[in-house]
Motif scaffolding. Structure first.
Motif, mmCIF file in Angstrom:
data_model
loop_
_atom_site.group_PDB
_atom_site.id
_atom_site.type_symbol
_atom_site.label_atom_id
_atom_site.label_comp_id
_atom_site.label_asym_id
_atom_site.label_seq_id
_atom_site.Cartn_x
_atom_site.Cartn_y
_atom_site.Cartn_z
ATOM 1 N N GLU A 234 0.836 -1.208 0.000
ATOM 2 C CA GLU A 234 0.000 0.000 0.000
ATOM 3 C C GLU A 234 0.869 1.256 0.000
ATOM 4 O O GLU A 234 0.697 2.162 0.815
ATOM 5 C CB GLU A 234 -0.954 -0.033 1.186
ATOM 6 N N THR A 235 1.833 1.300 -0.930
ATOM 7 C CA THR A 235 2.692 2.469 -1.091
ATOM 8 C C THR A 235 2.083 3.489 -2.045
ATOM 9 O O THR A 235 2.575 4.610 -2.139
ATOM 10 C CB THR A 235 4.065 2.056 -1.639
ATOM 11 N N HIS A 236 1.056 3.088 -2.773
ATOM 12 C CA HIS A 236 0.448 3.970 -3.774
ATOM 13 C C HIS A 236 -0.761 4.679 -3.173
ATOM 14 O O HIS A 236 -1.533 4.078 -2.420
ATOM 15 C CB HIS A 236 0.034 3.165 -5.009
ATOM 16 N N PRO A 237 -0.957 5.958 -3.500
ATOM 17 C CA PRO A 237 -2.051 6.730 -2.905
ATOM 18 C C PRO A 237 -3.414 6.093 -3.154
ATOM 19 O O PRO A 237 -3.672 5.504 -4.209
ATOM 20 C CB PRO A 237 -1.942 8.094 -3.602
ATOM 21 N N LEU A 238 -4.271 6.217 -2.146
ATOM 22 C CA LEU A 238 -5.643 5.719 -2.215
ATOM 23 C C LEU A 238 -6.590 6.811 -1.736
ATOM 24 O O LEU A 238 -6.227 7.617 -0.882
ATOM 25 C CB LEU A 238 -5.806 4.493 -1.316
ATOM 26 N N PRO A 239 -7.799 6.852 -2.268
ATOM 27 C CA PRO A 239 -8.773 7.815 -1.734
ATOM 28 C C PRO A 239 -9.239 7.387 -0.345
ATOM 29 O O PRO A 239 -9.256 6.199 -0.017
ATOM 30 C CB PRO A 239 -9.923 7.729 -2.747
ATOM 31 N N TYR A 240 -9.537 8.336 0.481
ATOM 32 C CA TYR A 240 -10.156 8.148 1.794
ATOM 33 C C TYR A 240 -9.213 7.625 2.880
ATOM 34 O O TYR A 240 -9.610 7.517 4.036
ATOM 35 C CB TYR A 240 -11.372 7.189 1.708
ATOM 36 N N MET A 241 -7.977 7.284 2.540
ATOM 37 C CA MET A 241 -7.099 6.727 3.562
ATOM 38 C C MET A 241 -5.646 6.998 3.216
ATOM 39 O O MET A 241 -5.290 7.139 2.038
ATOM 40 C CB MET A 241 -7.330 5.213 3.699
ATOM 41 N N PRO A 242 -4.780 7.121 4.215
ATOM 42 C CA PRO A 242 -3.357 7.366 3.946
ATOM 43 C C PRO A 242 -2.679 6.101 3.433
ATOM 44 O O PRO A 242 -3.184 4.982 3.604
ATOM 45 C CB PRO A 242 -2.807 7.763 5.315
ATOM 46 N N THR A 243 -1.515 6.282 2.795
ATOM 47 C CA THR A 243 -0.734 5.120 2.379
ATOM 48 C C THR A 243 -0.154 4.429 3.615
ATOM 49 O O THR A 243 0.107 5.057 4.635
ATOM 50 C CB THR A 243 0.420 5.525 1.446
ATOM 51 N N ARG A 244 0.008 3.124 3.482
ATOM 52 C CA ARG A 244 0.641 2.330 4.537
ATOM 53 C C ARG A 244 1.747 1.514 3.874
ATOM 54 O O ARG A 244 1.531 0.367 3.472
ATOM 55 C CB ARG A 244 -0.394 1.450 5.228
ATOM 56 N N PRO A 245 2.927 2.096 3.736
ATOM 57 C CA PRO A 245 3.986 1.483 2.932
ATOM 58 C C PRO A 245 4.581 0.216 3.532
ATOM 59 O O PRO A 245 5.411 -0.419 2.906
ATOM 60 C CB PRO A 245 5.042 2.586 2.841
ATOM 61 N N PHE A 246 4.136 -0.143 4.716
ATOM 62 C CA PHE A 246 4.615 -1.364 5.362
ATOM 63 C C PHE A 246 3.681 -2.546 5.114
ATOM 64 O O PHE A 246 3.971 -3.670 5.513
ATOM 65 C CB PHE A 246 4.739 -1.148 6.879
ATOM 66 N N ARG A 247 2.546 -2.316 4.464
ATOM 67 C CA ARG A 247 1.459 -3.306 4.416
ATOM 68 C C ARG A 247 1.243 -3.881 3.024
ATOM 69 O O ARG A 247 1.317 -3.176 2.018
ATOM 70 C CB ARG A 247 0.157 -2.670 4.897
ATOM 71 N N VAL A 248 0.920 -5.183 3.008
ATOM 72 C CA VAL A 248 0.369 -5.803 1.807
ATOM 73 C C VAL A 248 -0.959 -6.433 2.186
ATOM 74 O O VAL A 248 -1.026 -7.287 3.075
ATOM 75 C CB VAL A 248 1.301 -6.892 1.230
ATOM 76 N N ASN A 249 -2.040 -5.974 1.542
ATOM 77 C CA ASN A 249 -3.340 -6.636 1.680
ATOM 78 C C ASN A 249 -3.257 -7.875 0.799
ATOM 79 O O ASN A 249 -3.430 -7.820 -0.404
ATOM 80 C CB ASN A 249 -4.463 -5.701 1.236
#
Length: 366
Positions: A234-249
């Motif tokens: 989750e390093t790429h910008p998303l609407p409604y929420m900040p990036t979480r560069p440590f996470r993989v959904n």
């Protein structure tokens, strides 16, 4: 690969430990008795460390001699007396002046063997930084395998090698495993999406690591051991929420991912402290540490894809637009917008798996 120097000066079962060390192909055997080096094969470097003793007139089978400059003389001067042997410097770091000695040695000597008396790794960080442009090797003394693992990771680069005195048979094997910090790169394959299907509710896992992923990096996840798709962090910008560069959904909890030593793990098995393999779009890899796994009930979507040779791959993800996978060139693809013909990046292991380990046996997954 980091260097492994096994110090047998105080070893009890010396012969058994030596046999284990040679079997594990440690890089060097260290002793203060030249007789120990006689008969060792050329596959191992023979290191003589005469700590507290005078330097003998003959150095026997030694390939490398590590000296205390105050007692034995400067390595450069000794090299003129013994041109067939490499010399290095031993430094015990206990204060600021000896730390400066260690930095000087790291910048100038072929080999620098360092013994840090304080438990903090800050002095080692300073020496590693001081030696950043040097061509010599730093060998840091570790008290046990656990400390060796820490030393290998200091300032990311770590010490070039570790010297450890084994307490028992088995320590050489454990130290050698700790030194194998590199993860083999992978040959990724372009997969063609065949179909997607909304399959209802289930549990999915978000894998939160202790590392910052790059934008073209994620982890490989798949329903079957012989096929995985590269899920982006989750390093790429998303609407409604900040990036979480440590996470993989990452996917449904039954899914496989690659861990340490080419072993697979189910996402449901991962926990704080687990290791997973981060992979970028070029197939370059590194091990990262899991800090947390979040398992929650969510709607799921199933993605079927095919390799050029006809092998099929399945991935089940959270059914939401913001869950993404990577395509060729690092293109970010939203899972709910995938359609037949789209290209995604994947990995196709050749072996089946038994409790995560690769094994050559018949196994049908569907």
């Amino acid at each position: 690969m980091k260097l492994v120097w096994l110090d047998i000066r105080t070893a009890g079962a010396k012969q058994a430990i030596l046999e284990e060390a040679l079997h594990q192909r440690v890089d060097a055997v260290v002793t203060d008795d030249l007789a120990d080096l006689e008969g060792l094969p050329p596959t191992v470097q023979k290191v003589f460390l005469p700590a507290g003793k005078d330097l003998p007139e003959e150095l026997g089978a030694a390939d490398v001699v590590i000296v205390d400059a105050e007692r034995h003389g400067e390595p450069a001067e000794l090299a003129t007396r013994f041109p067939d042997v490499e010399f290095g410097r031993f430094t015990e770091i206990v204060d600021a002046p000896t730390l400066e000695d260690a930095c000087r040695s790291a910048r100038s000597e072929r080999w620098s063997v360092l013994l840090f008396r304080d438990p903090t790794k800050i002095p080692l960080e300073i020496v590693i930084a001081a030696a950043a442009q040097a061509k010599g090797s730093l060998i840091t003394i570790a008290q046990d395998v656990e400390e060796a693992e820490i030393i290998f990771g200091v300032l990311e680069h770590g010490s070039d090698g570790v010297m450890m005195a084994p307490k028992k048979v088995g320590d050489a094997t454990a130290l050698k495993a700790a030194a194998e910090v590199d993860v083999p790169d992978l040959d990724l394959t372009e997969l063609t999406v065949l179909a997607t299907e909304h399959i209802g509710m289930g549990e999915r896992a978000c894998v939160d690591t202790c590392s910052h992923f790059r934008e073209d990096e994620g982890i490989l996840v798949g329903s079957h051991s012989k096929g995985m798709i590269l899920c982006v962090s989750e390093t790429h910008p998303l609407p409604y929420m900040p990036t979480r560069p440590f996470r993989v959904n990452a996917g449904a909890i039954h899914s496989y991912t690659l861990g340490k030593d080419e072993r697979t793990n189910y996402l449901s098995e991962l926990k704080a402290g687990s290791k997973v393999t981060a992979v970028d779009v070029k197939g370059q890899t590194r091990l990262v540490t899991v800090g947390r796994v979040k398992i929650e009930s969510r709607p799921l979507i199933s993605v079927d894809a095919e390799a050029p040779d006809g092998r099929r791959v399945n991935l089940i993800l959270q059914d939401d637009w913001h869950v993404r996978v990577l395509g060729p060139g690092g293109v970010v693809l939203n899972s709910t917008e995938l359609k037949p013909g789209d290209k995604v990046l994947g990995y196709l292991p050749l072996e089946d798996r038994h409790v995560g380990y690769p094994i050559d046996e018949f196994c049908l997954e569907k």
